[in-house]
Design a protein around this motif. Structure first.
Motif, PDB file in Angstrom:
ATOM      1  N   GLN A 175     -25.685 -51.969  17.705  1.00 49.37           N
ATOM      2  CA  GLN A 175     -25.465 -53.021  18.695  1.00 49.37           C
ATOM      3  C   GLN A 175     -24.674 -54.175  18.086  1.00 49.37           C
ATOM      4  OE1 GLN A 175     -26.549 -52.826  21.931  1.00 49.37           O
ATOM      5  NE2 GLN A 175     -25.605 -54.767  22.438  1.00 49.37           N
ATOM      6  N   TYR A 176     -25.038 -54.572  16.868  1.00 51.67           N
ATOM      7  CA  TYR A 176     -24.330 -55.678  16.225  1.00 51.67           C
ATOM      8  C   TYR A 176     -22.889 -55.284  15.893  1.00 51.67           C
ATOM      9  CZ  TYR A 176     -23.451 -59.968  13.769  1.00 51.67           C
ATOM     10  OH  TYR A 176     -22.910 -61.186  13.409  1.00 51.67           O
ATOM     11  N   ALA A 177     -22.669 -54.041  15.510  1.00 53.87           N
ATOM     12  CA  ALA A 177     -21.307 -53.572  15.253  1.00 53.87           C
ATOM     13  C   ALA A 177     -20.461 -53.664  16.526  1.00 53.87           C
ATOM     14  CB  ALA A 177     -21.324 -52.141  14.724  1.00 53.87           C
ATOM     15  N   LEU A 178     -21.031 -53.299  17.658  1.00 56.64           N
ATOM     16  CA  LEU A 178     -20.318 -53.423  18.934  1.00 56.64           C
ATOM     17  C   LEU A 178     -20.050 -54.881  19.277  1.00 56.64           C
ATOM     18  CD1 LEU A 178     -22.234 -50.719  21.016  1.00 56.64           C
ATOM     19  CD2 LEU A 178     -19.845 -50.598  20.222  1.00 56.64           C
ATOM     20  N   LEU A 179     -21.006 -55.721  18.983  1.00 58.21           N
ATOM     21  CA  LEU A 179     -20.844 -57.147  19.243  1.00 58.21           C
ATOM     22  C   LEU A 179     -19.686 -57.711  18.404  1.00 58.21           C
ATOM     23  CD1 LEU A 179     -23.588 -59.665  19.774  1.00 58.21           C
ATOM     24  CD2 LEU A 179     -21.756 -60.210  18.189  1.00 58.21           C
ATOM     25  N   LYS A 180     -19.621 -57.324  17.131  1.00 58.15           N
ATOM     26  CA  LYS A 180     -18.532 -57.788  16.270  1.00 58.15           C
ATOM     27  C   LYS A 180     -17.182 -57.293  16.792  1.00 58.15           C
ATOM     28  CE  LYS A 180     -19.721 -56.486  12.144  1.00 58.15           C
ATOM     29  NZ  LYS A 180     -19.939 -56.335  10.683  1.00 58.15           N
ATOM     30  N   GLU A 181     -17.166 -56.063  17.280  1.00 59.35           N
ATOM     31  CA  GLU A 181     -15.933 -55.520  17.851  1.00 59.35           C
ATOM     32  C   GLU A 181     -15.498 -56.330  19.070  1.00 59.35           C
ATOM     33  OE1 GLU A 181     -14.660 -51.399  20.046  1.00 59.35           O
ATOM     34  OE2 GLU A 181     -16.005 -51.236  18.328  1.00 59.35           O
ATOM     35  N   SER A 182     -16.438 -56.653  19.935  1.00 65.62           N
ATOM     36  CA  SER A 182     -16.128 -57.455  21.117  1.00 65.62           C
ATOM     37  C   SER A 182     -15.675 -58.858  20.727  1.00 65.62           C
ATOM     38  CB  SER A 182     -17.352 -57.562  22.028  1.00 65.62           C
ATOM     39  OG  SER A 182     -17.689 -56.298  22.538  1.00 65.62           O
TER      40      SER A 182
END
Length: 128
Positions: A8-15
């Motif tokens: 989830q945090y990896a996706l957040l960083k991507e966004s």
């Protein structure tokens, strides 16, 4: 659960990266212009506030670390804002490792001098 939080945090960083690219390409110096709908605050103010929220809850409260809060006046460019979030990513990596096995384990302490709080790592992660 932790694997899910890390993903989830990896996706957040991507966004967040997409938002930063948009700001760099489209908004540019307007990140310093007050926005009427945001109580006359700037985009920089909002981003620094978000970083300070991570710092306060994940860093200071959950990890019991001592960090100085960021000031919007010291970070008036997206380069400076990216640096802040690189530091926040390091704090979050430590947070995710610390609460690896038990994300619902109680985290308690004083958030403010007079306010005792008990919550869990999952709630902190979700809040920030």
């Amino acid at each position: 659960m932790n694997s899910l939080l890390k993903e989830q945090y990896a996706l957040l960083k991507e966004s967040r990266g997409i938002v930063f690219r948009f700001l760099e390409e489209e908004v540019q110096q307007d990140i310093l212009c007050p926005v009427g709908e945001f109580n006359r605050k700037t985009v920089v103010y909002m981003l620094v506030h978000i970083a300070n929220t991570y710092l306060a809850w994940a860093g200071v409260f959950a990890l019991k670390s001592s960090h100085n809060y960021y000031s919007e006046n010291e970070h008036e460019s997206l380069t400076g804002i990216r640096k802040i979030f690189n530091e926040i990513d390091e704090i979050m990596a430590q947070f995710l490792e610390t609460f690896n096995d038990e994300p619902t384990k109680a985290v308690s302490g004083y958030k403010w001098e007079d306010k005792f709080i008990e919550t869990d790592a999952l709630a902190i992660f979700t809040h920030v």
